[in-house]
Design a protein around this motif. Structure first.
Motif, PDB file in Angstrom:
ATOM      1  N   TYR A  29      14.917  20.152  56.445  1.00 20.89           N
ATOM      2  CA  TYR A  29      15.854  19.264  57.123  1.00 20.89           C
ATOM      3  C   TYR A  29      16.723  20.081  58.071  1.00 20.89           C
ATOM      4  O   TYR A  29      16.982  21.259  57.853  1.00 20.89           O
ATOM      5  N   GLY A  65      24.578  13.579  58.630  1.00 27.64           N
ATOM      6  CA  GLY A  65      23.686  13.804  57.510  1.00 27.64           C
ATOM      7  C   GLY A  65      22.443  14.571  57.943  1.00 27.64           C
ATOM      8  O   GLY A  65      22.080  14.584  59.109  1.00 27.64           O
ATOM      9  N   PRO A  66      21.775  15.244  57.000  1.00 27.70           N
ATOM     10  CA  PRO A  66      20.530  15.963  57.328  1.00 27.70           C
ATOM     11  C   PRO A  66      19.443  15.000  57.781  1.00 27.70           C
ATOM     12  O   PRO A  66      19.377  13.857  57.340  1.00 27.70           O
ATOM     13  N   TYR A 106      21.125   8.066  46.183  1.00 31.79           N
ATOM     14  CA  TYR A 106      21.669   9.370  45.798  1.00 31.79           C
ATOM     15  C   TYR A 106      23.067   9.554  46.391  1.00 31.79           C
ATOM     16  O   TYR A 106      23.332   9.134  47.513  1.00 31.79           O
ATOM     17  N   GLN A 163      28.746  18.127  49.730  1.00 32.90           N
ATOM     18  CA  GLN A 163      28.403  19.335  50.469  1.00 32.90           C
ATOM     19  C   GLN A 163      29.668  20.098  50.840  1.00 32.90           C
ATOM     20  O   GLN A 163      30.560  19.532  51.474  1.00 32.90           O
ATOM     21  N   PHE A 196      32.366  16.962  51.866  1.00 29.85           N
ATOM     22  CA  PHE A 196      31.601  16.019  52.693  1.00 29.85           C
ATOM     23  C   PHE A 196      30.638  15.300  51.751  1.00 29.85           C
ATOM     24  O   PHE A 196      29.787  15.936  51.124  1.00 29.85           O
ATOM     25  N   LEU A 216      27.705  12.653  50.988  1.00 27.27           N
ATOM     26  CA  LEU A 216      26.548  12.054  51.645  1.00 27.27           C
ATOM     27  C   LEU A 216      25.829  11.123  50.691  1.00 27.27           C
ATOM     28  O   LEU A 216      25.580  11.465  49.536  1.00 27.27           O
ATOM     29  N   GLN A 271      14.060  11.831  51.953  1.00 32.15           N
ATOM     30  CA  GLN A 271      15.365  11.229  51.731  1.00 32.15           C
ATOM     31  C   GLN A 271      16.030  11.004  53.089  1.00 32.15           C
ATOM     32  O   GLN A 271      16.036  11.892  53.935  1.00 32.15           O
ATOM     33  N   PHE A 301      19.467  10.070  55.061  1.00 34.11           N
ATOM     34  CA  PHE A 301      20.891  10.247  54.799  1.00 34.11           C
ATOM     35  C   PHE A 301      21.763   9.369  55.679  1.00 34.11           C
ATOM     36  O   PHE A 301      21.439   9.098  56.830  1.00 34.11           O
ATOM     37  N   GLY A 302      22.897   8.973  55.102  1.00 35.03           N
ATOM     38  CA  GLY A 302      23.923   8.302  55.867  1.00 35.03           C
ATOM     39  C   GLY A 302      24.739   9.304  56.660  1.00 35.03           C
ATOM     40  O   GLY A 302      24.516  10.514  56.558  1.00 35.03           O
ATOM     41  N   PRO A 303      25.716   8.812  57.418  1.00 30.00           N
ATOM     42  CA  PRO A 303      26.515   9.684  58.287  1.00 30.00           C
ATOM     43  C   PRO A 303      27.557  10.512  57.537  1.00 30.00           C
ATOM     44  O   PRO A 303      28.124  11.434  58.106  1.00 30.00           O
ATOM     45  N   ARG A 319      33.955  12.400  55.146  1.00 31.10           N
ATOM     46  CA  ARG A 319      34.724  13.646  54.997  1.00 31.10           C
ATOM     47  C   ARG A 319      35.979  13.320  54.206  1.00 31.10           C
ATOM     48  O   ARG A 319      36.851  12.599  54.665  1.00 31.10           O
TER      49      ARG A 319
END
Lengths: 111, 114
Positions: free
Chosen positions: A35, A42-43, B34, B38, B88, B90, B103, B105-107, B110
């Motif tokens: 990724y 997001g990744p 999920y 991070q 952060f 996610l 997977q 991911f959303g934005p 923070r």
């Protein structure tokens, strides 16, 4: 404990240079995903490799899955400033829902 | 096409206050969901995952909890935030039941706890 070790943790190079990022483990994975993540986002998946020895190319990016499916590498040819970002590898197993994540390689390409 | 939403985008909360982060997925049914946290510039720490409504698995014991009240809604909560909860957050979804599935991911949110 399953671990994926990424190296280097940080890499800063000039535009036009080549680089390789490594992702290593003592565990066998069914798949290895790469990724890329930009700051504050997001990744986003770049590629998934599932077969030992598999090589996939995405323009200037070449991904390889080790023969034993324990390691992977990402090679970038003629790096561009747009390649800057955090590169994450993640190993998956068919036996569970989770991905095992590496700590990431922060890549900066200077113009 | 599938989309994933997270809100709020940024949040500043005092220590000891409650937390509720929401994630919704559109365009798919019965996704695996999920929650990750991070640290700055580092890898992802899986906090919770869910394979169906009301089914939550916790990976890291802490003062956070998760709930899935609807098929495509995933909520991360805390009754009392700690300084160490900053990070952060996610949300992600996957279609298949196994680790090889992508997977998405959303934005992210923070969170800063002061």
């Amino acid at each position: 404990t399953q671990l994926l070790e990424q190296s280097p943790q940080f890499l800063s190079i000039q535009e036009g240079e080549n680089l390789t990022v490594y992702c290593n483990s003592s565990s066998v994975f069914s798949s290895l995903q790469w990724y890329r993540q930009e700051p504050g986002e997001g990744p986003v998946l770049l590629v998934t490799v599932v077969t030992g020895g598999e090589v996939k190319k995405l323009k200037r990016l070449t991904f390889q899955f080790g023969d034993a499916r324990k390691d992977s590498s990402l090679h970038i040819t003629a790096a561009q400033p747009g390649d800057t970002g955090l590169y994450l590898c993640a190993g998956g197993k068919d036996s569970n829902y989770q991905l095992i994540w590496g700590a990431g390689t922060k890549l900066i390409i200077k113009p | 096409s599938q989309t994933i939403h997270q809100w709020p985008a940024t949040l500043v909360q005092p220590v000891g206050s409650p937390l509720s982060l929401e994630c919704t997925v559109e365009g798919t049914s019965n996704p695996n969901l999920y929650w990750y946290r991070q640290a700055a510039g580092r890898g992802l720490q899986l906090l919770f995952y869910s394979v169906g409504i009301g089914q939550i698995s916790s990976e890291v014991p802490q003062n956070l909890s998760a709930s899935r009240p609807q098929d495509r809604q995933f909520i991360l909560s805390s009754k009392k935030l700690l300084l160490s909860d900053s990070g952060f957050y996610l949300c992600a979804w996957s279609e298949g039941p196994v680790g090889r599935d992508t997977q998405y991911f959303g934005p992210g949110t923070r969170l800063t706890v002061l």
